[in-house]
Design a protein around this motif. Structure first.
Motif, short mmCIF file in Angstrom:
data_model
loop_
_atom_site.label_atom_id
_atom_site.label_comp_id
_atom_site.label_asym_id
_atom_site.label_seq_id
_atom_site.Cartn_x
_atom_site.Cartn_y
_atom_site.Cartn_z
N ARG A 101 14.38 13.64 19.55
CA ARG A 101 14.27 13.22 20.94
C ARG A 101 15.23 12.06 21.23
O ARG A 101 15.85 12.00 22.30
CB ARG A 101 12.83 12.81 21.25
CG ARG A 101 12.41 13.11 22.64
CD ARG A 101 10.92 12.93 22.88
NE ARG A 101 10.16 13.96 22.19
CZ ARG A 101 9.19 13.73 21.30
NH1 ARG A 101 8.86 12.51 20.99
NH2 ARG A 101 8.56 14.71 20.73
N GLU A 102 15.34 11.15 20.27
CA GLU A 102 16.25 10.01 20.43
C GLU A 102 17.71 10.49 20.49
O GLU A 102 18.54 9.90 21.18
CB GLU A 102 16.06 9.00 19.30
CG GLU A 102 16.89 7.75 19.44
CD GLU A 102 16.66 6.75 18.34
OE1 GLU A 102 17.62 6.00 18.05
OE2 GLU A 102 15.56 6.69 17.76
N LEU A 103 18.02 11.55 19.75
CA LEU A 103 19.38 12.09 19.75
C LEU A 103 19.83 12.52 21.14
O LEU A 103 21.00 12.38 21.49
CB LEU A 103 19.47 13.30 18.82
CG LEU A 103 19.69 13.05 17.36
CD1 LEU A 103 19.72 14.36 16.61
CD2 LEU A 103 20.95 12.29 17.11
N THR A 104 18.89 13.07 21.91
CA THR A 104 19.25 13.56 23.25
C THR A 104 19.60 12.41 24.19
O THR A 104 20.31 12.63 25.17
CB THR A 104 18.10 14.38 23.86
OG1 THR A 104 16.95 13.56 23.99
CG2 THR A 104 17.78 15.59 23.00
N THR A 105 19.14 11.20 23.89
CA THR A 105 19.42 10.07 24.78
C THR A 105 20.61 9.23 24.32
O THR A 105 21.07 8.37 25.06
CB THR A 105 18.20 9.14 24.88
OG1 THR A 105 17.92 8.60 23.59
CG2 THR A 105 16.98 9.90 25.39
N ARG A 106 21.10 9.47 23.11
CA ARG A 106 22.19 8.66 22.57
C ARG A 106 23.53 9.13 23.12
O ARG A 106 23.88 10.31 23.05
CB ARG A 106 22.22 8.74 21.04
CG ARG A 106 21.04 8.16 20.32
CD ARG A 106 21.27 6.75 19.87
NE ARG A 106 22.46 6.56 19.08
CZ ARG A 106 22.47 6.16 17.82
NH1 ARG A 106 21.35 5.91 17.19
NH2 ARG A 106 23.60 5.98 17.19
N PHE A 107 24.32 8.18 23.63
CA PHE A 107 25.62 8.50 24.22
C PHE A 107 26.60 8.99 23.16
O PHE A 107 27.41 9.89 23.40
CB PHE A 107 26.19 7.26 24.93
CG PHE A 107 27.52 7.50 25.56
CD1 PHE A 107 27.61 8.23 26.74
CD2 PHE A 107 28.69 7.04 24.98
CE1 PHE A 107 28.84 8.47 27.33
CE2 PHE A 107 29.92 7.28 25.56
CZ PHE A 107 29.99 7.99 26.74
N ASP A 108 26.56 8.40 21.95
CA ASP A 108 27.52 8.78 20.91
C ASP A 108 27.27 10.17 20.34
O ASP A 108 28.12 10.71 19.64
CB ASP A 108 27.56 7.73 19.79
CG ASP A 108 26.20 7.41 19.22
OD1 ASP A 108 25.19 7.72 19.87
OD2 ASP A 108 26.15 6.83 18.12
N PHE A 109 26.13 10.80 20.66
CA PHE A 109 25.86 12.16 20.20
C PHE A 109 25.90 13.18 21.34
O PHE A 109 25.52 14.32 21.15
CB PHE A 109 24.50 12.22 19.50
CG PHE A 109 24.50 11.64 18.12
CD1 PHE A 109 25.03 12.35 17.05
CD2 PHE A 109 24.00 10.38 17.89
CE1 PHE A 109 25.05 11.82 15.78
CE2 PHE A 109 24.01 9.83 16.61
CZ PHE A 109 24.54 10.55 15.56
#
Length: 161
Positions: free
Chosen positions: A24-32
């Protein structure tokens, strides 16, 4: 005669929640954003996949953060040193250990004997059972093991009088 068991177990539900929160955190990270990156849980093995070596190491840090929030220790986990490169992706495997293996169980028993505690410790499969005449001696053994530098997360259960 009072006794307790020393075990090392990972709560599978909490591990699943940590992996889900990391995804879930991956979906909010700009670098990913726009990058193939995922964490996948199979039994007690978490596979981290991404497009670059740096990003897969970042996934590992995200997983560490989520595991810490969920009170899951990565101390006993086997983390590969270098990511595996296959095709377009790099991948890491993080394997969580369940139970106490023989060498570490012997190390626990040796530690108890070296400190001359009035308890007896014995290996019972993948756990260590500690017996003593007094409850205070058992609590002293627990305190000693909590302060020790054993690389596994230990839990103390079945404390009986």
């Amino acid at each position: 005669m009072p006794s307790f068991d020393i075990v090392s177990e990972i709560d599978k539900v909490e591990l699943k929640n940590a992996v889900d929160n990391a995804n879930r955190e991956l979906t909010t990270r700009f670098d990913f954003r726009g990058v193939l990156a995922e964490l996948e849980l199979n039994d007690l093995i978490v596979q981290l996949k991404s497009e670059s070596d740096f990003q897969v190491r970042q996934l590992l840090e995200i997983l560490r953060g989520q595991c810490t929030k969920r009170a899951i220790s990565l101390a006993g986990a086997d983390i590969e040193d270098t990511p595996i490169h296959s095709g377009k992706t790099f991948s890491f495997n993080v394997t969580f250990k369940q139970g106490i293996d023989q060498p570490i169980a012997k190390q626990i028993i040796k530690l108890i004997k070296e400190n001359k505690l009035k308890v007896q410790a014995s290996i019972q499969g993948d756990k260590v059972r500690v017996n003593g005449k007094k409850r205070d001696d058992l609590q002293e053994a627990i305190a000693l093991l909590k302060k020790s530098d054993i690389e596994l997360p230990l839990q103390f259960e079945n404390f009986r009088d």
